[in-house]
Write a protein that holds these residues in place. Structure first.
Motif: not given
Length: 490
Positions: A321-326, A330-332, A336-337, A385-389
């Motif tokens: 997420a940090e690497s692509i600026g997202v 809020r949804n991201v 992550l939460g 796993v789906a969260i990472v995807r």
């Protein structure tokens, strides 16, 4: 020499070099139709064997010695901490910290780590007096086998499930559907059949064979047997599945190479199991009771491992997420939460297992029942796993290879269009490749499936949880209201 003689022959803590050498034991191991010699020297198995050897060697380093090992008062040997039979909650917590160290090193990817199976050997030791009720020899065998494994620091596998041929049929009518005892003689028992899915068998010293929960439906006592054997036993054939840790182009797949534990089919071609290796025979009720009992510690250690896997997924998702600026979206952050919550809940489950623990009739301190946490773990595994995807999205699929990055015609385009926020194209590629390995490629899919199936059938586990849950107090209060006539109010 019998197992009862092993204290005099004990070699103590394993080293990485000894581990690799001991895999060259003449076992009948096959991969892609070819028989394999020493798996530690074969390219399909070597990276995973080397990683296990590296982790094994850590217990010899002075800074880790007290955490990863303990001194056995009976032999005077230093042994792996995972083999210590805990007699107090404090000793159980030391095992937890030891397992945390191992699984953090392995990013939670080794479902069948040596610590996991050592805890099952501890469970067999704790159950020895109950096994003696089946046959006095079996209780002595259980203790001798545990000491043999502990004092030689053996890497173990276990085999529970039957082959998927026709699950609607009864093995009594079609005996090849399940491993069975063909005969008993003065030397031992002869078994025929197969077992799946035996994780780590190509890289283990021995296998413990017992029964999955589904065996309760069987009628034939010839299918009820527990035993332990070296994987080089004559007539025992190991068939490894296709490796998941390599690919022909571009990247080395460091996670798959290091942590592909290798699942295998075991074929028992009329194998003689010496009497000293038999632990239970023809007693279905005892086998049913023993299944949960001997796995009490492995379920606890397994949850330590799952927590580390969730931590690895959370860290990966955050870095992506940090690497692509997202990471500020809020949804991201919500995703992550959720993933952070999963990781935190595993800590609560471990604390609860300790708080609910108690001393067994075998004299050891066992964690409390964690059935609900096992159901929960299987339920949330796919979402983790789906969260990472979801965060990585299409970027998980489209990343340059090492060859692409080295191509002078392509590199300017990669640097311009495939970089990230504060991260160059090469580093971003490696990060996203790791994310893909964890969640999407063959290794990632295998790990995801493992989380869903290795704790047993989810529907059955839910049903058993419902049947065991004590509703008596709440039911009584509700029935009091139901039984009492209600007065109408104006």
């Amino acid at each position: 020499m019998t197992l009862l003689d092993t204290p005099a022959a004990a070699r103590g803590l394993l080293t990485g070099d000894r581990y690799r050498a001991e895999l060259d034991d003449g076992r009948e191991l096959y991969l892609d139709g070819k028989r394999i010699g020493n798996p530690a020297e074969h390219p399909a198995f070597r990276p995973a064997a080397d990683e296990l050897a590296r982790l094994i060697d850590l217990q010899h380093e002075p800074e880790h010695r007290e955490l990863l090992t303990w001194k056995d008062p009976e032999t005077g040997l230093r042994l792996a901490r995972a083999y210590q039979p805990p007699r107090t909650v404090e000793e159980l917590r030391v095992q937890r910290r030891s397992a945390e160290f191992w699984h953090a090193e392995a990013l939670g990817q080794q479902g069948r780590s040596p610590a996991f199976m050592a805890s099952i050997a501890v469970g067999v030791y704790d159950f020895r007096h109950r096994l003696a009720g089946n046959d006095p020899r079996f209780g002595a065998n259980a203790e001798a086998w545990y000491r043999h494994c502990a004092t030689n620091d053996l890497v173990l596998s276990h085999a529970l499930g039957d082959p998927q041929i026709d699950r609607s049929a009864d093995p009594v009518d079609e005996p090849d559907l399940a491993l069975r005892v063909l005969e008993e003689n003065e030397r031992g028992i002869v078994v025929r059949g197969a077992k799946q899915l035996t994780t780590l068998a190509p890289l283990a010293h021995e296998v413990l064979v017992y029964l999955s929960a589904s065996f309760a439906q069987r009628r034939g006592e010839q299918f009820v047997v527990w035993f332990a054997l070296p994987l080089n036993t004559p007539g025992l054939v190991t068939l490894a599945r296709e490796p998941l840790g390599s690919a022909p182009w571009g990247h080395a797949h460091p996670l798959g190479a290091r942590y592909d534990e290798q699942d295998a089919m075991l074929f028992f071609d009329d194998v003689l199991v010496p009497w000293e290796r038999v632990l239970l025979l023809r007693d279905a009720d005892l086998a049913r009771a023993g299944l949960g009992r001997i796995n009490a510690w492995s379920a606890y250690v397994g949850h330590v491992r799952y927590r580390e896997r969730l931590r690895a997924l959370l860290a990966t998702a955050t870095l992506v997420a940090e690497s692509i600026g997202v990471d500020g979206f809020r949804n991201v952050q919500e995703d992550l939460g959720r993933l952070a919550g999963y990781a935190e809940l595993t800590e609560y489950f471990l604390d609860a297992a300790e708080a609910r623990g108690g001393v067994t009739d075998g004299g050891l301190f066992a964690p409390g029942d964690t059935a609900a946490s096992r159901v929960w773990s299987a339920e949330v595994a796919a979402d983790a796993v789906a969260i990472v995807r979801r965060i990585g999205a299409s970027g998980l699929l489209m990343q340059p290879t090492a060859g692409d990055l080295a191509n002078p015609r392509l590199r300017p385009h990669l640097d311009r269009y495939m970089r990230g926020r504060g991260i160059d194209a090469e580093r971003k590629s490696r990060l996203f490749r790791l994310a893909w390995e964890l969640t999407g490629d063959g290794f990632g899919q295998r790990q995801d499936l493992y989380e869903y199936v290795h704790r047993g059938d989810l529907a059955r586990n839910r049903i058993n949880l419902f049947k065991r849950y004590d509703q008596s107090a709440a039911r009584a209060r509700l029935l009091q209201l139901v039984d009492r006539p209600q007065e109408a109010r104006p």
